[in-house]
Design an enzyme around this catalytic site. Structure first.
Site, mmCIF file in Angstrom:
data_model
loop_
_atom_site.group_PDB
_atom_site.id
_atom_site.type_symbol
_atom_site.label_atom_id
_atom_site.label_comp_id
_atom_site.label_asym_id
_atom_site.label_seq_id
_atom_site.Cartn_x
_atom_site.Cartn_y
_atom_site.Cartn_z
ATOM 1 C CD GLU A 108 -8.806 12.031 3.195
ATOM 2 O OE1 GLU A 108 -7.707 12.349 2.727
ATOM 3 O OE2 GLU A 108 -9.094 10.855 3.489
ATOM 4 C CD GLU B 105 -11.730 9.187 0.685
ATOM 5 O OE1 GLU B 105 -10.620 8.682 0.934
ATOM 6 O OE2 GLU B 105 -11.880 10.295 0.163
#
Ligand code: CA
Length: 644
Positions: free
Chosen positions: A184, A282
């Site tokens: 991320e 995810e």
């Protein structure tokens, strides 16, 4: 033998036959699942289970659908999962060897998980955080060992660490199929920000993957796909800085990350514009609102998020099915990986009991030892699993029916539709006004459709002649009780209490200090309710001083309550209060303060006794010395209600 199978497959493809032989069988299930059509045979269905070793060390046992003890990786393989994802932190330990928690996932843990996965034919996705603990859009802290390195040296260190880590993991016998260079990385990587430095690190990690496992795909991983233009910019910057990668991957949490349509459109644009693969790295969804380990969850009934599906096993199933279906329709999308689907409670009967295990084995999201590295977040808020209600296993480790979704998406399951969930209702009305009760209530069916069912409210008679307060009515729909909470509020005797007319209206403002800005402003995000509020700001010291008041007409005898809210900052020394005046005489005040953006303080002047013929005036006095760029604030939602 292998060659023969390949030949048969090739012939089947040539013949245009889409029904390729599948090793998976369709399970019996009560779940409704719409088949995902044209799902490629090699579509990745992954699951991150990074916490598994810490969980098992803490005594967690995984079980099949019948409650029989079984290896987690075998259960995942048998239920259609193809890949296991595992995070890697550089050094998630303090100097005494105490783990920071979150699975204490270092390189050795990844190797062990890879070995366990390989036994059941599951490939590995390695997720390098390049940090000693959690990295995400909010933090990208460098590993302690790299803290003082200049960018060139940091890139070299990252390269060498990646090579050594991948070699160690490969030795365990696992097949590394994808490597994520960073986690991320919207706003940074390993303590670096800005595309120049970040791209140096991306490139170093990518080169290390190419050297060490040339067959593995290099992924870069971002979050917040709802910000489509930011994603287009990331892809553009990676091109500008000539970063070598294969997969543009994203997190997609339905609660926060926008619509599936936007996800598909955004990833497809990147795939087509930059000739990249895409991947949902995810995702997750709750199967229950309940917490089972005494450590709060990221999602519960109290969460202020969009609830696209009920928090049920069927809701979790529908969500996963739809994310998979969307990914299957996205250009060059390799698949979907579920995040931490097995991070269940460690099973103790109290927070204290569980905490001992979290501290000892690292099975909570963070331990107290993490304070040496991340004092502000992990060091303060360490605890257990925040996702135990988003797993595919119950509190005792038994597989939930929803785990079957990874098989059922390939076949579909036309189970009979039934009611999956009902939503309780809430409505507000003024005392004395007729309350329009809903004639129907929506039930959520197992295919996630809403069905209106007639309501027959029990308890509606409480409302006739009722004073201010909350009244709960109920109705039964399809065997379930639905409640409707009716909140009766006394009418607001003030006009334009929330400034929604866009003007002062009956408010009188007296500017005592000569403020630079003092006016009714339209900005929803700065309003407590509606779109408008009263705004003030002034750079010069001591120039913020004013009163704002209103004198309502047609009040009847009684006791009244006046309330008004304020937020603001840079006030320095302040004097702020709500007040009531009778016939021009101050009779009561309630002190208020401004602290920071978004922190509203409500001043309440209660028990104002009013008799016909008197003049009641209510208002707010604000005086700020001001610091920095000057005192500023917002005032909203003034109300005067009869309370007796
Ligand atoms: Ca929890």
């Amino acid at each position: 033998m292998k060659r023969l199978i390949a030949l048969v497959l090739a012939l089947a493809l040539l013949a245009g036959c889409s029904a390729q032989p599948s090793p998976l069988t369709k399970p019996d299930s009560f779940l409704y699942v719409e088949q995902v059509e044209n799902l490629p045979e090699d579509f990745i269905l992954g699951m991150d289970v990074s916490s598994v070793l810490a969980e098992e060390a803490s005594g967690v046992v995984y079980r099949d659908f019948d409650g029989k003890e079984q290896d987690l990786f075998r259960l995942l393989s048998e239920n259609g999962l193809t890949h296991i994802r595992v995070r890697v932190w550089n050094e998630p330990y303090d100097e005494n060897g105490n783990g920071f928690g979150g699975g204490n996932n270092d390189v050795e843990k990844a190797a062990e998980i890879g070995k366990r996965a390989a036994k059941y034919g599951l490939k590995l996705i390695v997720d390098f955080h390049y940090s000693d603990f959690w990295a995400d859009p909010g933090k990208q802290q460098a590993p302690r060992a790299w803290e003082d390195l200049a960018i060139e040296d940091k890139a070299a260190a990252l390269h060498d660490f990646t090579v050594q880590a991948l070699q160690t993991i490969q030795k365990s016998g696992t097949e590394i199929d994808m490597v994520s260079v960073g986690n991320e990385t919207n706003n940074g990587l390993a303590g670096e920000t800005g595309w120049y430095a970040m791209s140096k690190l991306f490139s170093a990690g990518s080169a290390a993957v190419r050297e060490t496992c040339p067959k593995a795909k290099v992924a870069l991983h971002f979050a917040n796909p709802e910000n489509s233009s930011a994603y287009m910019d990331y892809a553009k910057q990676l091109k500008v800085y000539d970063v070598d990668y294969d997969v543009f991957a994203t997190s997609y949490y339905p609660y926060w990350h926008g619509t599936l349509e936007n996800l598909q459109k955004t990833l497809s644009r990147i795939a087509e514009g930059y000739d990249k693969k895409t991947f949902v790295m995810e995702t997750s969804y709750a199967n229950t609102p309940e917490d089972t380990d005494f450590s709060g969850n990221t999602i519960s009934d109290e969460s202020a998020v969009t609830k696209d599906y009920p928090y049920t096993m069927q809701g979790q199933t529908n969500c996963v099915r739809n994310v998979i279906a969307t990914a299957a329709q996205t250009t060059n999308c390799l698949g979907v990986c579920y995040w931490e689907g097995a991070w269940i409670t460690v099973g103790g009967s109290s927070y204290e009991e569980n905490q001992k295990l979290w501290e000892q084995y690292g099975s909570g999201w963070a331990s107290s030892y993490a304070a040496v590295y991340d004092p502000e977040d992990a060091g303060k808020w360490y605890g257990g699993s925040a996702v135990d209600n988003q797993c595919f296993f119950g509190p005792d480790g038994t597989a939930l029916e929803s785990l079957k979704v990874f098989r059922l998406v390939r076949f579909g399951n036309e189970a009979e539709l039934k009611v999956d969930d009902v939503n309780n209702l809430f409505l507000q009305a003024e005392v004395g006004q007729p309350v329009a009760l809903p004639e129907t209530v929506d039930v959520i069916m197992s295919d996630n459709s809403a069905k209106a069912v007639p309501a027959n409210w029990i308890g509606a008679e409480q409302l006739s002649g009722a004073g201010p307060g909350s009244y709960v009515l109920s109705t039964e729909v399809e065997g379930r009780e639905v409640s409707c909470t009716v909140q009766l509020i006394a009418p607001n005797m003030l006009e334009n209490g929330s400034f929604e007319s866009g003007e002062l209206g009956p408010w009188t403002v007296e500017d005592l200090g000569g403020a630079e800005q003092l006016y009714v402003e339209q900005k929803q995000s700065d309003s407590l309710s509606g779109e408008w509020h009263m705004h003030f700001w002034s750079a010069a010291k001591n120039s913020v001083e004013f009163t704002m008041e209103q004198t309502p007409s047609e009040l009847s005898d009684g006791v009244y309550r006046f309330s008004v809210s304020i937020m603001g900052g840079d006030g320095g020394e302040t004097e702020i209060y709500a007040y009531a005046k009778l016939d021009g005489e101050l009779v009561a005040t309630a002190p208020m303060e401004i602290t920071s953006y978004g922190s509203w303080d409500t001043g309440v002047v209660d028990g104002i006794e009013y008799h016909a013929g008197q003049t009641l005036t209510v208002g707010i006095y604000v005086k700020c010395a001001g610091v920095g760029n000057g005192a500023w604030g917002k005032i909203d939602d003034a109300a005067l209600n009869a309370v007796g």
